[in-house]
Design a protein around this motif. Sequence first.
Motif, PDB file in Angstrom:
ATOM      1  N   ASP A 221      -8.824   5.239  44.188  1.00 48.65           N
ATOM      2  CA  ASP A 221      -7.597   5.528  44.940  1.00 48.65           C
ATOM      3  C   ASP A 221      -6.803   6.652  44.277  1.00 48.65           C
ATOM      4  N   ALA A 222      -6.723   6.618  42.935  1.00 43.97           N
ATOM      5  CA  ALA A 222      -5.965   7.638  42.223  1.00 43.97           C
ATOM      6  C   ALA A 222      -6.604   9.011  42.370  1.00 43.97           C
ATOM      7  N   VAL A 223      -7.932   9.072  42.312  1.00 43.80           N
ATOM      8  CA  VAL A 223      -8.625  10.342  42.510  1.00 43.80           C
ATOM      9  C   VAL A 223      -8.373  10.859  43.928  1.00 43.80           C
ATOM     10  N   ALA A 224      -8.439   9.974  44.905  1.00 43.65           N
ATOM     11  CA  ALA A 224      -8.218  10.380  46.295  1.00 43.65           C
ATOM     12  C   ALA A 224      -6.803  10.938  46.497  1.00 43.65           C
ATOM     13  N   ARG A 225      -5.828  10.339  45.820  1.00 40.20           N
ATOM     14  CA  ARG A 225      -4.453  10.848  45.926  1.00 40.20           C
ATOM     15  C   ARG A 225      -4.287  12.169  45.190  1.00 40.20           C
ATOM     16  N   SER A 226      -5.043  12.360  44.125  1.00 39.26           N
ATOM     17  CA  SER A 226      -4.825  13.503  43.246  1.00 39.26           C
ATOM     18  C   SER A 226      -5.581  14.757  43.665  1.00 39.26           C
ATOM     19  N   VAL A 227      -6.848  14.594  44.053  1.00 33.71           N
ATOM     20  CA  VAL A 227      -7.650  15.760  44.418  1.00 33.71           C
ATOM     21  C   VAL A 227      -7.049  16.413  45.664  1.00 33.71           C
ATOM     22  N   GLY A 228      -6.873  17.708  45.595  1.00 31.85           N
ATOM     23  CA  GLY A 228      -6.236  18.439  46.684  1.00 31.85           C
ATOM     24  C   GLY A 228      -4.801  18.797  46.375  1.00 31.85           C
ATOM     25  N   GLN A 229      -4.229  18.114  45.382  1.00 30.31           N
ATOM     26  CA  GLN A 229      -2.878  18.452  44.953  1.00 30.31           C
ATOM     27  C   GLN A 229      -2.916  19.687  44.059  1.00 30.31           C
ATOM     28  N   ARG A 230      -1.839  20.469  44.112  1.00 30.74           N
ATOM     29  CA  ARG A 230      -1.705  21.566  43.161  1.00 30.74           C
ATOM     30  C   ARG A 230      -1.422  20.991  41.778  1.00 30.74           C
ATOM     31  N   ALA A 231      -1.825  21.716  40.749  1.00 30.42           N
ATOM     32  CA  ALA A 231      -1.608  21.246  39.382  1.00 30.42           C
ATOM     33  C   ALA A 231      -0.144  20.915  39.131  1.00 30.42           C
ATOM     34  N   ALA A 232       0.756  21.676  39.750  1.00 26.58           N
ATOM     35  CA  ALA A 232       2.186  21.489  39.517  1.00 26.58           C
ATOM     36  C   ALA A 232       2.711  20.170  40.073  1.00 26.58           C
ATOM     37  N   THR A 233       2.000  19.571  41.024  1.00 33.03           N
ATOM     38  CA  THR A 233       2.486  18.341  41.654  1.00 33.03           C
ATOM     39  C   THR A 233       1.725  17.095  41.217  1.00 33.03           C
ATOM     40  N   LEU A 234       0.727  17.266  40.364  1.00 30.00           N
ATOM     41  CA  LEU A 234      -0.126  16.129  40.011  1.00 30.00           C
ATOM     42  C   LEU A 234       0.622  15.040  39.258  1.00 30.00           C
ATOM     43  N   LYS A 235       1.510  15.408  38.351  1.00 35.19           N
ATOM     44  CA  LYS A 235       2.227  14.403  37.574  1.00 35.19           C
ATOM     45  C   LYS A 235       3.111  13.546  38.473  1.00 35.19           C
ATOM     46  N   ALA A 236       3.794  14.185  39.414  1.00 36.96           N
ATOM     47  CA  ALA A 236       4.641  13.437  40.344  1.00 36.96           C
ATOM     48  C   ALA A 236       3.803  12.534  41.227  1.00 36.96           C
ATOM     49  N   GLU A 237       2.643  13.010  41.643  1.00 40.27           N
ATOM     50  CA  GLU A 237       1.751  12.197  42.479  1.00 40.27           C
ATOM     51  C   GLU A 237       1.272  10.976  41.706  1.00 40.27           C
ATOM     52  N   LYS A 238       0.962  11.160  40.429  1.00 47.97           N
ATOM     53  CA  LYS A 238       0.538  10.034  39.603  1.00 47.97           C
ATOM     54  C   LYS A 238       1.637   8.985  39.523  1.00 47.97           C
ATOM     55  N   ARG A 239       2.859   9.419  39.215  1.00 49.60           N
ATOM     56  CA  ARG A 239       3.975   8.469  39.094  1.00 49.60           C
ATOM     57  C   ARG A 239       4.217   7.717  40.391  1.00 49.60           C
ATOM     58  N   SER A 240       4.069   8.396  41.517  1.00 43.14           N
ATOM     59  CA  SER A 240       4.367   7.766  42.804  1.00 43.14           C
ATOM     60  C   SER A 240       3.399   6.650  43.146  1.00 43.14           C
ATOM     61  N   GLY A 241       2.196   6.678  42.545  1.00 45.40           N
ATOM     62  CA  GLY A 241       1.205   5.659  42.865  1.00 45.40           C
ATOM     63  C   GLY A 241       1.170   4.489  41.909  1.00 45.40           C
ATOM     64  N   LEU A 242       2.001   4.505  40.861  1.00 43.76           N
ATOM     65  CA  LEU A 242       1.970   3.450  39.863  1.00 43.76           C
ATOM     66  C   LEU A 242       2.798   2.247  40.296  1.00 43.76           C
ATOM     67  N   LEU A 243       2.241   1.055  40.125  1.00 45.10           N
ATOM     68  CA  LEU A 243       2.941  -0.176  40.527  1.00 45.10           C
ATOM     69  C   LEU A 243       3.635  -0.870  39.363  1.00 45.10           C
ATOM     70  N   VAL A 244       3.080  -0.754  38.152  1.00 41.04           N
ATOM     71  CA  VAL A 244       3.704  -1.418  37.001  1.00 41.04           C
ATOM     72  C   VAL A 244       3.977  -0.462  35.841  1.00 41.04           C
TER      73      VAL A 244
END
Length: 292
Positions: A221-244
């Motif tokens: 799921d994390a790879v699917a959310r991340s691939v296609g994102q620009r490098a500049a937005t990857l950190k924010a995308e990671k944080r948005s998907g974290l539950l704990v």
Amino acid sequence: MPELPEVEALAAYLRERAVGHAVARVEVAAISALKTYDPPPSAIAGRKLVDAGRHGKFLDLTFDGGDASGGELHLVVHLARAGWLHYRESFGGNAPLKPGKGPIAVRVRLDDGSGFDLTEAGTQKKLAAYLVTDPAQVPGVAKLGPDALAVDEATFAARVRSRRGQLKGVLTDQELLAGIGNAYSDEILHAAKLSPFAISDRLSDEQMGRLYAAVQQTLTDAVARSVGQRAATLKAEKRSGLLVHARTGLPCPVCGTTIREVSFADSSLQYCPGCQTGGKPLADRRLSKLIR
């Protein structure tokens, strides 16, 4: 720290944007980041970037043999805790970097004027770059266990049970399984409904099955959310998907229990008591009696 999904996304971005372009110039601003000296960084000047991939949390950039028809070279990078790759469409000038100034460790300029910077924030400079003819020449790569997303369930179970220890530490041991770090181990254990302090060789077959499924689902799921994102937005995308992870004091999205934290000397973990420890909080002391 960038983990498997973010490094996979960086590699995918470079495959899309940079592969096929030749290196115009390499500049090293932080000598401490360069872990190899033969061949020198200048050896990739004029060579084309032909592939970008990863080994666990290591980014691997492959350059062709160049006009001299030599062998391939690999720029292998470990971004450590505070490192990152910033892609630039242009650098706003051709002035070389000043060694020791600012967060940029290495700059790679490409033939179309674009390129990327390897940067590291903070004072603990641990970003590492290796220029080698074979990625296996990098000590950290040579020691990696099987990739967490590629390993089959039987091998996964055998690897986890091969080292007796707290489950959190076992999952993040790169010699056992490659690619899982602090953040996604918290997410995996939450999805599997297991305590971070459960003992690895005591897991039942049912618990091990849940853990394997959680690893595959969480990372996929994390790879699917991340691939296609620009490098500049990857950190924010990671944080948005974290539950704990990094959500101490907030309600668990699954059960509503307040997420808690255990702090160590140089790191911390987050977990949900309701989902993972039968409602009991874990002692927030490294040497305290731990709830299993």
